[in-house]
Design a protein around this motif. Sequence first.
Motif, mmCIF file in Angstrom:
data_model
loop_
_atom_site.group_PDB
_atom_site.id
_atom_site.type_symbol
_atom_site.label_atom_id
_atom_site.label_comp_id
_atom_site.label_asym_id
_atom_site.label_seq_id
_atom_site.Cartn_x
_atom_site.Cartn_y
_atom_site.Cartn_z
ATOM 1 N N UNK A 16 0.842 -1.175 0.000
ATOM 2 C CA UNK A 16 0.000 0.000 0.000
ATOM 3 C C UNK A 16 0.888 1.240 0.000
ATOM 4 N N UNK A 17 0.478 2.241 -0.734
ATOM 5 C CA UNK A 17 1.280 3.464 -0.837
ATOM 6 C C UNK A 17 1.137 4.327 0.409
ATOM 7 N N UNK A 18 2.029 5.278 0.513
ATOM 8 C CA UNK A 18 1.972 6.213 1.644
ATOM 9 C C UNK A 18 0.676 7.019 1.592
ATOM 10 N N UNK A 19 0.252 7.393 0.393
ATOM 11 C CA UNK A 19 -1.000 8.148 0.256
ATOM 12 C C UNK A 19 -2.188 7.308 0.716
ATOM 13 N N UNK A 20 -2.204 6.028 0.415
ATOM 14 C CA UNK A 20 -3.291 5.139 0.847
ATOM 15 C C UNK A 20 -3.262 4.948 2.361
ATOM 16 N N UNK A 21 -2.071 4.861 2.921
ATOM 17 C CA UNK A 21 -1.960 4.744 4.373
ATOM 18 C C UNK A 21 -2.445 6.024 5.054
ATOM 19 N N UNK A 22 -2.092 7.168 4.473
ATOM 20 C CA UNK A 22 -2.551 8.446 5.030
ATOM 21 C C UNK A 22 -4.064 8.551 4.941
ATOM 22 N N UNK A 23 -4.621 8.107 3.828
ATOM 23 C CA UNK A 23 -6.076 8.126 3.661
ATOM 24 C C UNK A 23 -6.753 7.229 4.688
ATOM 25 N N UNK A 24 -6.202 6.042 4.900
ATOM 26 C CA UNK A 24 -6.760 5.117 5.888
ATOM 27 C C UNK A 24 -6.664 5.701 7.292
ATOM 28 N N UNK A 25 -5.559 6.347 7.593
ATOM 29 C CA UNK A 25 -5.374 6.973 8.906
ATOM 30 C C UNK A 25 -6.369 8.110 9.106
ATOM 31 N N UNK A 26 -6.537 8.945 8.085
ATOM 32 C CA UNK A 26 -7.493 10.056 8.190
ATOM 33 C C UNK A 26 -8.915 9.544 8.368
ATOM 34 N N UNK A 27 -9.277 8.507 7.621
ATOM 35 C CA UNK A 27 -10.623 7.945 7.759
ATOM 36 C C UNK A 27 -10.835 7.399 9.166
ATOM 37 N N UNK A 28 -9.820 6.716 9.691
ATOM 38 C CA UNK A 28 -9.922 6.154 11.045
ATOM 39 C C UNK A 28 -10.099 7.267 12.065
ATOM 40 N N UNK A 29 -9.313 8.319 11.973
ATOM 41 C CA UNK A 29 -9.423 9.430 12.920
ATOM 42 C C UNK A 29 -10.803 10.078 12.864
ATOM 43 N N UNK A 30 -11.300 10.337 11.646
ATOM 44 C CA UNK A 30 -12.626 10.952 11.500
ATOM 45 C C UNK A 30 -13.711 10.036 12.056
ATOM 46 N N UNK A 31 -13.604 8.747 11.796
ATOM 47 C CA UNK A 31 -14.612 7.791 12.275
ATOM 48 C C UNK A 31 -14.617 7.724 13.795
ATOM 49 N N UNK A 32 -13.433 7.674 14.392
ATOM 50 C CA UNK A 32 -13.359 7.607 15.853
ATOM 51 C C UNK A 32 -13.895 8.891 16.489
ATOM 52 N N UNK A 33 -13.574 10.021 15.903
ATOM 53 C CA UNK A 33 -14.073 11.294 16.424
ATOM 54 C C UNK A 33 -15.595 11.367 16.323
ATOM 55 N N UNK A 34 -16.142 10.944 15.202
ATOM 56 C CA UNK A 34 -17.600 10.960 15.020
ATOM 57 C C UNK A 34 -18.279 10.023 16.017
ATOM 58 N N UNK A 35 -17.709 8.846 16.236
ATOM 59 C CA UNK A 35 -18.280 7.884 17.180
ATOM 60 C C UNK A 35 -18.254 8.454 18.595
ATOM 61 N N UNK A 36 -17.127 9.026 18.989
ATOM 62 C CA UNK A 36 -17.026 9.597 20.333
ATOM 63 C C UNK A 36 -18.009 10.752 20.515
ATOM 64 N N UNK A 37 -18.151 11.572 19.499
ATOM 65 C CA UNK A 37 -19.089 12.695 19.554
ATOM 66 C C UNK A 37 -20.528 12.201 19.691
ATOM 67 N N UNK A 38 -20.882 11.185 18.907
ATOM 68 C CA UNK A 38 -22.238 10.623 18.973
ATOM 69 C C UNK A 38 -22.500 9.996 20.340
ATOM 70 N N UNK A 39 -21.506 9.310 20.863
ATOM 71 C CA UNK A 39 -21.655 8.669 22.173
ATOM 72 C C UNK A 39 -21.855 9.716 23.270
ATOM 73 N N UNK A 40 -21.083 10.773 23.222
ATOM 74 C CA UNK A 40 -21.207 11.844 24.212
ATOM 75 C C UNK A 40 -22.569 12.522 24.095
ATOM 76 N N UNK A 41 -23.006 12.803 22.872
ATOM 77 C CA UNK A 41 -24.319 13.426 22.667
ATOM 78 C C UNK A 41 -25.428 12.553 23.229
ATOM 79 N N UNK A 42 -25.330 11.251 23.020
ATOM 80 C CA UNK A 42 -26.333 10.314 23.530
ATOM 81 C C UNK A 42 -26.353 10.336 25.059
#
Length: 90
Positions: free
Chosen positions: A1-27
Motif C-alpha cells: 500500500x502506498x503512503x497516500x493510501x496509508x494516510x487516507x486510511x489513517x485520516x478515515x480512522x481518525x474521522x470515524x473515531x471522532x464521530x463515534x465519540x461525539x455521537x456517544x457523548x451526545x447520547x
Amino acid sequence: MTIAEQASATNRMRRALLAFQTAKIAFLIARRRFKALPEAEVNQLKATLRLTATEVDAAFKMFSAAGLVTDDKDQRSITEAQRYLAESKP
C-alpha cells in the motif's frame, strides 16, 4: 500500500473515531438531561451512534489492511464500537 493510501486510511480512522465519540457523548448528555426523551429522539440518537460505529468498523478494516496499527486508546474505542454493533443488531 502506498503512503497516500496509508494516510487516507489513517485520516478515515481518525474521522470515524471522532464521530463515534461525539455521537456517544451526545447520547449520554441527552439521556442525563432528559431522562424521558421522546422515542423518536432516542431512536435518532441510537441511529447516529450505530452509523458512526459502523464507520469505525469499516475504517478499522481499511486501516488494518494498510498494515497500520492502532494505539491502546483507539483500540478501546474500536472495540467499543464493534461491541455496540454486536449488541444493537436489529
